[in-house]
Design a protein around this motif. Structure first.
Motif, PDB file in Angstrom:
ATOM      1  N   PHE A  38      51.170 -11.662 -13.553  1.00  0.00           N
ATOM      2  CA  PHE A  38      50.223 -11.684 -12.223  1.00  0.00           C
ATOM      3  C   PHE A  38      49.229 -13.000 -12.559  1.00  0.00           C
ATOM      4  O   PHE A  38      49.097 -13.671 -11.531  1.00  0.00           O
ATOM      5  CB  PHE A  38      49.363 -10.477 -12.092  1.00  0.00           C
ATOM      6  CG  PHE A  38      50.439  -9.139 -11.798  1.00  0.00           C
ATOM      7  CD1 PHE A  38      50.919  -8.943 -10.669  1.00  0.00           C
ATOM      8  CD2 PHE A  38      50.592  -8.359 -12.776  1.00  0.00           C
ATOM      9  CE1 PHE A  38      51.775  -8.059 -10.153  1.00  0.00           C
ATOM     10  CE2 PHE A  38      51.635  -7.372 -12.442  1.00  0.00           C
ATOM     11  CZ  PHE A  38      51.963  -7.055 -11.237  1.00  0.00           C
ATOM     12  N   ALA A  88      56.663  -6.054 -10.156  1.00  0.00           N
ATOM     13  CA  ALA A  88      55.839  -6.912 -10.897  1.00  0.00           C
ATOM     14  C   ALA A  88      56.178  -8.275 -11.272  1.00  0.00           C
ATOM     15  O   ALA A  88      55.439  -9.159 -11.662  1.00  0.00           O
ATOM     16  CB  ALA A  88      55.351  -6.136 -12.126  1.00  0.00           C
ATOM     17  N   GLN A 106      44.578  -9.706  -7.295  1.00  0.00           N
ATOM     18  CA  GLN A 106      45.780  -9.335  -8.072  1.00  0.00           C
ATOM     19  C   GLN A 106      45.608  -7.738  -8.659  1.00  0.00           C
ATOM     20  O   GLN A 106      46.592  -7.077  -8.953  1.00  0.00           O
ATOM     21  CB  GLN A 106      45.755 -10.210  -9.275  1.00  0.00           C
ATOM     22  CG  GLN A 106      46.342 -11.618  -8.784  1.00  0.00           C
ATOM     23  CD  GLN A 106      45.954 -12.895  -9.748  1.00  0.00           C
ATOM     24  OE1 GLN A 106      45.170 -12.600 -10.666  1.00  0.00           O
ATOM     25  NE2 GLN A 106      46.768 -13.775  -9.582  1.00  0.00           N
ATOM     26  N   ARG A 123      46.739  -5.438  -6.221  1.00  0.00           N
ATOM     27  CA  ARG A 123      48.166  -5.158  -5.959  1.00  0.00           C
ATOM     28  C   ARG A 123      48.771  -4.492  -6.903  1.00  0.00           C
ATOM     29  O   ARG A 123      49.896  -3.626  -7.099  1.00  0.00           O
ATOM     30  CB  ARG A 123      48.779  -6.888  -6.034  1.00  0.00           C
ATOM     31  CG  ARG A 123      50.290  -6.845  -5.857  1.00  0.00           C
ATOM     32  CD  ARG A 123      50.568  -8.160  -5.199  1.00  0.00           C
ATOM     33  NE  ARG A 123      50.012  -9.336  -5.628  1.00  0.00           N
ATOM     34  CZ  ARG A 123      50.421 -10.132  -6.751  1.00  0.00           C
ATOM     35  NH1 ARG A 123      51.749  -9.856  -7.018  1.00  0.00           N
ATOM     36  NH2 ARG A 123      49.835 -11.205  -7.077  1.00  0.00           N
ATOM     37  N   ILE A 124      48.197  -4.873  -8.534  1.00  0.00           N
ATOM     38  CA  ILE A 124      49.004  -3.947  -9.450  1.00  0.00           C
ATOM     39  C   ILE A 124      48.726  -2.283  -9.223  1.00  0.00           C
ATOM     40  O   ILE A 124      49.445  -1.757  -9.518  1.00  0.00           O
ATOM     41  CB  ILE A 124      48.237  -4.415 -10.640  1.00  0.00           C
ATOM     42  CG1 ILE A 124      48.559  -5.737 -10.935  1.00  0.00           C
ATOM     43  CG2 ILE A 124      48.709  -3.302 -11.965  1.00  0.00           C
ATOM     44  CD1 ILE A 124      47.598  -6.518 -12.251  1.00  0.00           C
ATOM     45  N   LEU A 155      42.396 -11.732 -14.102  1.00  0.00           N
ATOM     46  CA  LEU A 155      42.856 -11.310 -12.797  1.00  0.00           C
ATOM     47  C   LEU A 155      41.942 -11.235 -11.572  1.00  0.00           C
ATOM     48  O   LEU A 155      40.712 -11.001 -11.934  1.00  0.00           O
ATOM     49  CB  LEU A 155      43.487  -9.783 -12.956  1.00  0.00           C
ATOM     50  CG  LEU A 155      44.731  -9.581 -14.053  1.00  0.00           C
ATOM     51  CD1 LEU A 155      44.873  -8.108 -14.139  1.00  0.00           C
ATOM     52  CD2 LEU A 155      45.797 -10.053 -13.344  1.00  0.00           C
TER      53      LEU A 155
END
Length: 232
Positions: A216, A16, A147, A150-151, A143
């Protein structure tokens, strides 16, 4: 130069911090992103809350780190706050990134409005783990869709015992050299327990105009605050 030990919040691992690490390294600091037991590449390793505290202490001691800036995001403020009191003069500063802070004898879930009932129920229904959050959980935090994907894609179920076992502080948090980074998007004020700690002469506050996952949404800006903290 400082040694940053970076610990991300629930469900996340060292990955992260990928966009923050280069800024800190380029400034000449040591950078040590850490995955806690039971998460990401350590998935399957049994973990309670004290396991996570020990993960952090062990990282500092194993690598012989000094001038340590311990950074805890979200849930990880709980083990980071405890570890900060256990590494003695190796600690330069502890940084809480929009994080929970530990209270002696209290679990992470105790600060939730329902006393953690919903989290405990979710853990019980998911074989002892807090399940990965859906994409909708991350909306409204500055975000992008990429993003968020991706998290969510990198998240793993979080070991439930780490959320429900009590903290054990060896030093009062107010006595530690500490910085709190408040992400103000949608939730501009620190919680009552953090506000009380910020009255300590050893604590200071930074604010970021973004949501709860600044590594992020604003990695460069977060890195600049961490670099400022290291220079204090």
């Amino acid at each position: 130069m400082a040694n940053f030990v970076l610990v991300a919040g629930a469900r996340l691992g060292s990955w992260a911090w990928a966009e923050v690490v280069p800024y800190l390294g380029a400034a000449g600091h040591g950078v040590h992103p850490l995955t806690l037991s039971g998460l990401a590449e350590k998935q399957g390793v049994p973990a309670g809350q004290q396991t996570h505290v020990q993960d952090i202490v062990d990282e500092v001691e194993r690598q012989g780190l000094r001038d340590v800036v311990l950074v805890g995001h979200s849930y990880s403020g709980i083990p980071v706050g405890q570890a900060a009191g256990r590494i003695g003069d190796r600690l330069a500063r502890v940084v809480f990134v929009d994080a929970s802070v530990p209270a002696d004898g209290e679990p992470f879930v105790s600060a939730w409005p329902d006393g953690g009932a919903m989290v405990r129920a979710s853990i019980a229904e998911n074989r002892g783990f807090w399940p990965v959050a859906a994409a909708a959980h991350y909306k409204g935090h500055g975000l992008t869709d990429e993003q968020i994907a991706r998290i969510v894609g990198g998240s793993t179920p979080h070991p439930g015992a780490t959320l429900t076992e009590p903290a054990a502080l060896e030093r009062p948090l107010g006595d530690l050299p500490a910085t709190y980074i408040k992400c103000t998007l949608g939730d501009p004020e620190p919680s009552d327990d953090v506000a009380k700690l910020l009255t300590s002469e050893h604590w200071r506050l930074f604010e970021m105009d973004t949501g709860h996952w600044p590594m992020f949404s604003q990695p460069s800006e977060l890195a600049q605050i961490l670099l400022a903290v290291a220079g204090e």
